[in-house]
Design an enzyme around this catalytic site. Sequence first.
Site, PDB file in Angstrom:
ATOM      1  N   SER A 136       0.632   5.978   1.780  1.00 49.22           N
ATOM      2  CA  SER A 136       0.120   4.668   1.418  1.00 49.22           C
ATOM      3  C   SER A 136       1.291   3.762   1.068  1.00 49.22           C
ATOM      4  CB  SER A 136      -0.839   4.788   0.226  1.00 49.22           C
ATOM      5  OG  SER A 136      -1.319   3.531  -0.171  1.00 49.22           O
ATOM      6  N   LYS A 162      -1.297   4.046   5.660  1.00 43.57           N
ATOM      7  CA  LYS A 162      -2.219   3.062   5.085  1.00 43.57           C
ATOM      8  C   LYS A 162      -1.421   1.897   4.538  1.00 43.57           C
ATOM      9  CE  LYS A 162      -4.546   3.736   1.070  1.00 43.57           C
ATOM     10  NZ  LYS A 162      -5.611   4.275   0.201  1.00 43.57           N
ATOM     11  N   LYS A 164      -1.505  -1.534   2.294  1.00 40.70           N
ATOM     12  CA  LYS A 164      -2.205  -2.379   1.333  1.00 40.70           C
ATOM     13  C   LYS A 164      -2.160  -3.829   1.839  1.00 40.70           C
ATOM     14  CE  LYS A 164      -2.971   0.766  -1.927  1.00 40.70           C
ATOM     15  NZ  LYS A 164      -4.299   1.074  -2.498  1.00 40.70           N
ATOM     16  N   ASP A 189      -6.011  -1.199   3.404  1.00 40.00           N
ATOM     17  CA  ASP A 189      -6.706  -1.069   2.124  1.00 40.00           C
ATOM     18  C   ASP A 189      -6.615  -2.387   1.374  1.00 40.00           C
ATOM     19  OD1 ASP A 189      -7.847  -0.323  -0.252  1.00 40.00           O
ATOM     20  OD2 ASP A 189      -6.284   1.104  -0.819  1.00 40.00           O
ATOM     21  N   GLU A 214     -10.414  -0.198   4.064  1.00 37.84           N
ATOM     22  CA  GLU A 214     -10.857   0.363   2.793  1.00 37.84           C
ATOM     23  C   GLU A 214     -11.146  -0.735   1.769  1.00 37.84           C
ATOM     24  OE1 GLU A 214      -9.037   3.417  -0.561  1.00 37.84           O
ATOM     25  OE2 GLU A 214      -8.268   3.485   1.495  1.00 37.84           O
ATOM     26  N   ASP A 239     -14.000   3.091  -1.816  1.00 40.00           N
ATOM     27  CA  ASP A 239     -13.114   3.774  -2.755  1.00 40.00           C
ATOM     28  C   ASP A 239     -13.599   3.508  -4.173  1.00 40.00           C
ATOM     29  OD1 ASP A 239     -11.059   4.623  -4.422  1.00 40.00           O
ATOM     30  OD2 ASP A 239      -9.483   3.493  -3.439  1.00 40.00           O
ATOM     31  N   LYS A 263     -11.548  10.653  -4.618  1.00 32.53           N
ATOM     32  CA  LYS A 263     -10.481  10.899  -5.585  1.00 32.53           C
ATOM     33  C   LYS A 263     -11.046  11.722  -6.739  1.00 32.53           C
ATOM     34  CE  LYS A 263      -7.925   6.700  -4.415  1.00 32.53           C
ATOM     35  NZ  LYS A 263      -7.567   5.332  -4.818  1.00 32.53           N
ATOM     36  N   GLY A 291      -5.416   9.190  -3.245  1.00 30.63           N
ATOM     37  CA  GLY A 291      -4.385   9.451  -4.240  1.00 30.63           C
ATOM     38  C   GLY A 291      -4.336   8.386  -5.311  1.00 30.63           C
TER      39      GLY A 291
END
Length: 374
Positions: A136, A162, A164, A189, A214, A239, A263, A291
């Site tokens: 990520s 991934k 952000k 995400d 996400e 999430d 998670k 994570g």
Amino acid sequence: MYFQRARLIRVELPLLNPFKTSYGELKNKDFYIIELVNQDGICGYSELEAFPLPDYTEETLETAIQIIKQHLLPIIAQNDVSTPEEVHQLFAWIQGNEMAKAAVELAIWDIFAKTKKKSLASMIGATRKSLTVGVSIGIQSDSATLVKLVEEYVDAGYERVKLKIKPHKDIAFIKAVREKFPKLSLMADANSAYNKEDFSLLKELDEYDLEMIEQPFGTKDFVDHAWLQKQMKTRICLDENIRSLADVKQAHILGSCQAINLKLARVGGMFEALEIAKYCTKNDLLVWCGGMLEAGIGRAHNVALAARTEFNFPGDISASNRYFHEDIVSPAFVLERGRLKVPEGYGIGVEVDFDTLQKYTKTIEEILLNRGRS
């Protein structure tokens, strides 16, 4: 089994690089290690993953540690526990506070696995010996910097990336990475940075062959996510919404998503996580292990979960050197040909490196739990 004492170890690990999301920027991993000791002197370990600020969920590091001290540890002190699954029910009357519950529950899972002389992975029915994992990447200053960083992680062996994103740090960044890596398993995400008025922008992401988007909308929303999923080719993944099996069922029935980022800390621990994983597989929802910038203890718990057969998509687990100069466990988690080994030692399978831990410890509080026991 009963428990004699607990230690709450406050730790601050510096991150290799600041980690930036739509919520803000983290420069350190500020957390607690929970150490529980049973009547035979067997120690179990976990991490309290709540963040200092109540931006990801309502819990914070300070509120969660108070719940642990004032409610969860007293419950453990007053009850014999025959199986780790019982802990979930003992804590069930306490509303929310999933990260606090997970911290205590996971330490108990570690103790039970050690008592049975099994690895945690094997005790929960995991069969894989190694995992393909993803990475990520926080929000970068510009697309060129991002592309260079992605290249470094791809060269290191990560097979899924991934990114952000947030408004004005999205389309151009995704486009630049996709043009450089046309075949890379790539996802975005948003951490709730968008709303329905941003539909045209989110729809544009359909063009970049993403694995999923996400959490585009709010952390309490299921209805607008369902509306968005019906109009997108790309999978929507939830999430922050997912705190329990009940949330997963609601998302599935409404059609709010096609994937679940699971998670351990956010759903209250291993018991609930296993129930969610089973439900997702039965109902054709993609489930993968997310994570929380875990250090080595939390990473070990994640690896054990992700080694189960329900998890067929690379999780946000990563090697120890993804985030930290040095980890607090031995051996550290090392990426080998794009994979992490699943520890085979008893319990979480790694040992706490107390010499390294001492360097980053801020406070230690010891709590006696053997109330009136002989």
